[in-house]
Design an enzyme around this catalytic site. Structure first.
Site, PDB file in Angstrom:
ATOM      1  N   LYS A  28     -10.671  -4.007  -3.381  1.00 22.03           N
ATOM      2  CA  LYS A  28     -11.325  -2.741  -3.705  1.00 22.03           C
ATOM      3  C   LYS A  28     -10.334  -1.700  -4.197  1.00 22.03           C
ATOM      4  CE  LYS A  28     -11.505  -1.523   1.147  1.00 22.03           C
ATOM      5  NZ  LYS A  28     -11.458  -2.829   1.790  1.00 22.03           N
ATOM      6  N   LYS A  69       0.831  -1.213   0.000  1.00 20.40           N
ATOM      7  CA  LYS A  69       0.000   0.000   0.000  1.00 20.40           C
ATOM      8  C   LYS A  69       0.863   1.258   0.000  1.00 20.40           C
ATOM      9  CE  LYS A  69      -4.261  -1.943   1.666  1.00 20.40           C
ATOM     10  NZ  LYS A  69      -5.425  -1.888   2.541  1.00 20.40           N
ATOM     11  N   LYS A  80      -5.622 -11.020  -6.257  1.00 20.06           N
ATOM     12  CA  LYS A  80      -6.848 -11.123  -5.461  1.00 20.06           C
ATOM     13  C   LYS A  80      -7.847 -10.025  -5.837  1.00 20.06           C
ATOM     14  CE  LYS A  80      -6.266  -8.252  -1.388  1.00 20.06           C
ATOM     15  NZ  LYS A  80      -6.692  -8.019  -0.040  1.00 20.06           N
TER      16      LYS A  80
HETATM   17  N1  AQP Z   1     -10.072 -11.372  -2.527  1.00 21.06           N
HETATM   18  C1  AQP Z   1     -10.313 -11.791  -1.297  1.00 21.06           C
HETATM   19  N2  AQP Z   1     -10.494 -13.107  -1.060  1.00 21.06           N
HETATM   20  C2  AQP Z   1     -10.748 -13.563   0.191  1.00 21.06           C
HETATM   21  N3  AQP Z   1     -10.845 -12.746   1.274  1.00 21.06           N
HETATM   22  C3  AQP Z   1     -10.681 -11.422   1.080  1.00 21.06           C
HETATM   23  N4  AQP Z   1     -10.720 -10.367   1.931  1.00 21.06           N
HETATM   24  C4  AQP Z   1     -10.479  -9.235   1.228  1.00 21.06           C
HETATM   25  N5  AQP Z   1     -10.276  -9.526  -0.070  1.00 21.06           N
HETATM   26  C5  AQP Z   1     -10.395 -10.881  -0.203  1.00 21.06           C
HETATM   27  C6  AQP Z   1     -11.016 -10.468   3.362  1.00 21.06           C
HETATM   28  O1  AQP Z   1     -12.086  -9.596   3.659  1.00 21.06           O
HETATM   29  C7  AQP Z   1     -11.966  -9.162   5.012  1.00 21.06           C
HETATM   30  C8  AQP Z   1     -12.195  -7.684   5.137  1.00 21.06           C
HETATM   31  O2  AQP Z   1     -11.262  -6.970   4.360  1.00 21.06           O
HETATM   32  P1  AQP Z   1     -11.054  -5.415   4.480  1.00 21.06           P
HETATM   33  O3  AQP Z   1     -11.805  -4.682   3.443  1.00 21.06           O
HETATM   34  O4  AQP Z   1     -11.273  -4.965   5.855  1.00 21.06           O
HETATM   35  O5  AQP Z   1      -9.546  -5.301   4.148  1.00 21.06           O
HETATM   36  P2  AQP Z   1      -8.733  -5.781   2.913  1.00 21.06           P
HETATM   37  O6  AQP Z   1      -8.228  -7.163   3.137  1.00 21.06           O
HETATM   38  O7  AQP Z   1      -7.694  -4.739   2.785  1.00 21.06           O
HETATM   39  O8  AQP Z   1      -9.756  -5.770   1.661  1.00 21.06           O
HETATM   40  P3  AQP Z   1      -9.403  -5.339   0.199  1.00 21.06           P
HETATM   41  O9  AQP Z   1     -10.577  -5.353  -0.677  1.00 21.06           O
HETATM   42  O10 AQP Z   1      -8.221  -6.105  -0.251  1.00 21.06           O
HETATM   43  O11 AQP Z   1      -9.045  -3.839   0.382  1.00 21.06           O
HETATM   44  P4  AQP Z   1      -7.752  -3.116  -0.041  1.00 21.06           P
HETATM   45  O12 AQP Z   1      -7.757  -3.187  -1.531  1.00 21.06           O
HETATM   46  O13 AQP Z   1      -7.949  -1.729   0.493  1.00 21.06           O
HETATM   47  O14 AQP Z   1      -6.619  -3.848   0.575  1.00 21.06           O
HETATM   48  C9  AQP Z   1     -10.588  -9.591   5.495  1.00 21.06           C
HETATM   49  O15 AQP Z   1     -10.724 -10.713   6.335  1.00 21.06           O
HETATM   50  C10 AQP Z   1      -9.877  -9.978   4.227  1.00 21.06           C
HETATM   51  O16 AQP Z   1      -8.924 -11.005   4.442  1.00 21.06           O
END
Ligand code: AQP
Length: 332
Positions: free
Chosen positions: A198, A112, A195
């Site tokens: 968002k 990030k 993966k």
């Molecule tokens: N692609 C994924 N497959 C399985 N699990 C996922 N999680 C996120 N993406 C996947 C799980 O969702 C939970 C909440 O995630 P979060 O939004 O709080 O944080 P994150 O992991 O940072 O989600 P993103 O979409 O990947 O956001 P960015 O792009 O900002 O990093 C967590 O348990 C996560 O593992």
């Protein structure tokens, strides 16, 4: 009863399919067997810039989505992280136990920060994993349902708990990650090597649960597959098809071998068309439920306040124990 804790960031207008299948589906199931603490992690959200109005709105929409997915506030404590100040208080103590080098090795921070430019990344983004450790340890959680991307943060959490216990005497439960192999990583529909996420997915690579169902159906129908014909689960050779089978199985309940058998002799188009329908049938009633929770914000806020109160009673106990062990004076 064993305890589970997990959180999700209110940093998008909607949860995506990766969030749901990787983590939230487990949140709902674990309520049957565990004492559960589930939260919308707004403190984590502000590690990157947020518009205050949008953040408040997304926090409520996140809570409504959790309720609509089946988090039951009668059985589980559902709350917003900033309403339980003990998280930030424990975090400070844990920061003082975390090595700078140790924190620097967190790959999510590195990714990030690289995207934002290291000079622009906040110190909060750097210490995010320590706050996450505090989130978990303050409830003495035994298990933490998350996706694969959180494994390293869980390992740090375990190390910090062990370090605290060694230095100050056993006070914190060392948690286990609850990462379900089959769905721990849902991939981008347009680029099944990465993966679904968002911040990094292209608009057509991500399914947002609150998006127009027709648009989501179209994204499934135009998902990237390979040039072969056979519908078999083979993540190495057929990443796109395998991702669709994973999603299909998790939404519909049939196992992957059952789906492979059902689609023997059929084409990718059939698989995508049917999965698109399964998805629409899932998101349509979900969206109606979300809307009904958002129609009564006063009630929604009340549910969250009750959840926070329940959470605080546990969190305050752990914090008092930790403060005492560290050598702080008792509250005056
Ligand atoms: N692609 C994924 N497959 C399985 N699990 C996922 N999680 C996120 N993406 C996947 C799980 O969702 C939970 C909440 O995630 P979060 O939004 O709080 O944080 P994150 O992991 O940072 O989600 P993103 O979409 O990947 O956001 P960015 O792009 O900002 O990093 C967590 O348990 C996560 O593992």
């Amino acid at each position: 009863r064993l305890r589970v804790l997990s959180g999700i960031q209110p940093t998008a207008d909607s949860f995506h399919l990766g969030n749901y299948l990787g983590a939230l589906q487990q949140w709902v199931l674990l309520q049957d067997t565990h004492e559960a603490y589930y939260m919308v992690v707004d403190l984590h959200a502000i590690t990157v810039e947020q518009d205050p109005k949008v953040l408040r709105q997304r926090t409520r929409v996140s809570a409504a989505q959790l309720l609509a997915l089946g988090v039951d506030p009668e059985r589980s404590a559902l709350f917003v992280q900033s309403q339980v100040p003990e998280h930030a208080q424990l975090s400070w103590v844990l920061e003082c136990l975390t090595g700078f080098g140790e924190a620097s090795r967190m790959t999510q921070f590195k990714d990030k920060a690289a995207r934002q430019g290291t000079d622009h990344a906040s110190v909060g983004l750097f210490t995010y994993p320590v706050l996450m450790a505090a989130d978990i340890l303050i409830y003495q959680a035994d298990a933490v349902p998350v996706g694969e991307d959180q494994r390293q943060h869980l390992e740090l959490t375990r190390n910090l708990a062990q370090r605290f216990n060694q230095r100050f005497g056993k006070a914190l439960t060392v948690p286990e990650p609850h990462i379900v192999k089959g769905t721990a990583k849902i991939y981008d529909l347009q680029d099944p090597a990465v993966k679904m996420s968002k911040s990094a997915s292209s608009p057509n690579g991500i399914i947002e649960l609150l998006d127009e169902p027709k648009r989501s159906a179209k994204k499934i129908r135009s998902a990237v597959t390979d040039t072969g014909r056979e519908i078999v689960f083979d993540p190495e050779q057929k990443a796109g098809v395998s991702n669709l089978l994973t999603i299909y199985s998790a939404l519909d309940g049939r196992t992957i071998p059952e789906l492979e058998a059902a689609y023997a002799g059929k084409g990718y188009g059939d698989l995508k068309k049917d999965l698109a329908e399964v998805l629409v049938e899932f998101v349509t009633p979900f969206q109606e439920r979300v809307k009904s929770y958002l129609d009564d914000l006063a009630e929604l806020d009340k549910v969250l306040a009750r959840g926070a109160e329940r959470a605080r009673s546990v969190a305050a106990e752990t914090l008092a124990l930790v403060y005492d062990r560290v050598g702080f004076l008792p509250p005056g």
